[in-house]
Design a protein around this motif. Sequence first.
Motif, mmCIF file in Angstrom:
data_model
loop_
_atom_site.group_PDB
_atom_site.id
_atom_site.type_symbol
_atom_site.label_atom_id
_atom_site.label_comp_id
_atom_site.label_asym_id
_atom_site.label_seq_id
_atom_site.Cartn_x
_atom_site.Cartn_y
_atom_site.Cartn_z
ATOM 1 N N CYS A 218 0.835 -1.199 0.000
ATOM 2 C CA CYS A 218 0.000 0.000 0.000
ATOM 3 C C CYS A 218 0.878 1.261 0.000
ATOM 4 C CB CYS A 218 -0.907 -0.002 1.228
ATOM 5 S SG CYS A 218 -1.896 1.494 1.400
ATOM 6 N N ALA A 226 -4.676 -6.135 -1.144
ATOM 7 C CA ALA A 226 -5.523 -7.244 -1.589
ATOM 8 C C ALA A 226 -6.090 -6.867 -2.961
ATOM 9 C CB ALA A 226 -6.659 -7.474 -0.597
ATOM 10 N N ARG A 228 -9.012 -7.426 -5.824
ATOM 11 C CA ARG A 228 -10.296 -7.960 -6.277
ATOM 12 C C ARG A 228 -10.134 -8.592 -7.659
ATOM 13 N NH1 ARG A 228 -12.129 -3.465 -3.363
ATOM 14 N NH2 ARG A 228 -11.628 -2.061 -5.071
ATOM 15 N N TYR A 238 -7.252 -3.019 -6.698
ATOM 16 C CA TYR A 238 -6.649 -3.339 -5.408
ATOM 17 C C TYR A 238 -7.243 -2.479 -4.289
ATOM 18 C CZ TYR A 238 -4.218 0.769 -7.090
ATOM 19 O OH TYR A 238 -3.974 2.004 -7.605
ATOM 20 N N SER A 239 -7.046 -2.948 -3.070
ATOM 21 C CA SER A 239 -7.392 -2.140 -1.895
ATOM 22 C C SER A 239 -6.511 -2.605 -0.743
ATOM 23 C CB SER A 239 -8.873 -2.294 -1.538
ATOM 24 O OG SER A 239 -9.157 -3.639 -1.213
ATOM 25 N N CYS A 240 -6.426 -1.784 0.279
ATOM 26 C CA CYS A 240 -5.586 -2.109 1.433
ATOM 27 C C CYS A 240 -6.469 -2.487 2.620
ATOM 28 C CB CYS A 240 -4.708 -0.915 1.802
ATOM 29 S SG CYS A 240 -3.715 -1.212 3.284
ATOM 30 N N PRO A 241 -6.376 -3.721 3.104
ATOM 31 C CA PRO A 241 -7.184 -4.121 4.265
ATOM 32 C C PRO A 241 -6.830 -3.342 5.524
ATOM 33 C CG PRO A 241 -6.300 -6.044 3.115
ATOM 34 C CD PRO A 241 -5.588 -4.843 2.564
ATOM 35 N N SER A 242 -5.631 -2.772 5.593
ATOM 36 C CA SER A 242 -5.180 -2.092 6.811
ATOM 37 C C SER A 242 -5.740 -0.683 6.941
ATOM 38 C CB SER A 242 -3.645 -2.043 6.851
ATOM 39 O OG SER A 242 -3.114 -3.344 6.842
ATOM 40 N N GLY A 244 -7.645 0.978 4.186
ATOM 41 C CA GLY A 244 -8.792 1.286 3.326
ATOM 42 C C GLY A 244 -8.438 1.962 2.022
#
Length: 465
Positions: A218, A226, A228, A238-242, A244
């Motif tokens: 990120c 992560a 999609r 993409y996106s960051c689980p930590s 957002g």
Amino acid sequence: MVRRINARSSAAIAAAKATGVMLRLAGRGGTALPGLVAERIDPALVAVLAHNLARGSALVTGTNGKTTTTRLVAAALRAGGLAPVHNTAGSNLMRGLAATLASAARFDGRLPAGFRSVGVFEVDEAVAPQAARALRPRVVVITNLFRDQLDRYAELDTVAALWREMIASLPGATVVLNADDPLVGALPAPPSGRRLLYGIADPAVAVDAAGTADSIWCPACGGRLAFRARWFSHLGDYSCPSCGYARPPLDLAAVEVRCLGFEGSRLLVRSAAGEVALALPLPGLYNVSNALAALGGALAMGVPSAVAARALASAGTAFGRAERLVVAGREVAILLIKNPAGADQALRTIQAEEAAPSVLFALNDRIADGRDVSWIWDVDFERLAGRHGPITVTGDRAAELALRLKYAGADDGVEVEPHLERAVDRALRRGAGRLYVLPTYTALLALHRIFARRAGAQQFWERRG
């Protein structure tokens, strides 16, 4: 207003033109040396001549896709009634820009197309800040960021920092960014300028095995991203689980993508202005991304989307980028490889065409290639194991590449011939059907001369547009 040039600049233009003529009489390209000569006489020549481009300029940079994207942007601007000056042969250091501008300019510094003149310049990623200071571009297009020639460019964060510095120095400009690339999508807008973000938005072309991924962290918090959907390598949604952070909203989205192998792709591109269909005559999903970059660049330079789409549909390949020639009765398809991500896409493209392709690999380690060839160990040559035709390996580091193929389990029937011309003969004699040629950069220059001569085609430095 056209800038009057001084005697020093006029002398630099004359020297560059004379050097170019001598090189062509000697059967050589002359895409960089004339610019080097000109720079020695007048180091400010690029800035002086760029000022006389009546419609300003666009700068295209990134790790992969620069040459193709620049060619497509130039085609779109030409279709829009402008007269682009651009470095068609991909000579993308300052000397290449100087050679291109000096060749196009008159001795008084004026450009023949007058008010229609516009610059479209492919620029090396590390040289981009220096080029931007000289060109003062209206538009900057950034295609992607992969690890490439670590001995020259260092790590990704270093290159991204250079680009942020460049963007901050261009108030009022527009940057066209690949939002599918986490580091590129995180770059800011210029002061008082704007960002135009492009990307792929068709889950149907997502893959499970995306190949080498260089940037999965990120850019906001450093957490692991992560995805999609992934298109190839680290490009995707993409996106960051930590924290957002996520891929930013797309201004230009390929909502429908249909890849047709070497025959090209069909796209439906959506923007705030509506939808436009695009028939792209270039193979591979990576060229879909290049086409989106070019479409964004053309829009930012004021060309209507329908006009740009028609121009992209009729644009040919850049030399060595899926270029096809007929030699000794066989079709030869040349695809430059220079880093793991690009090589993976080239392998994926040729295997989508044929189950057992005939291949000529050429690996050099000269300065323009990067002296470190350890990157070949990150290429997914394993995908060739048990699924290839005759393979011939050549170039300065042919033995290392043959060893890599052995460890990949793809060494059955591999022949090693370091001499390029003899390797061409052997590769053409082996197998049938299309021969795929995958060279590094300096090997491409040498092999292209050989194949173009045998095919009776233009050398790359003779091509226009």
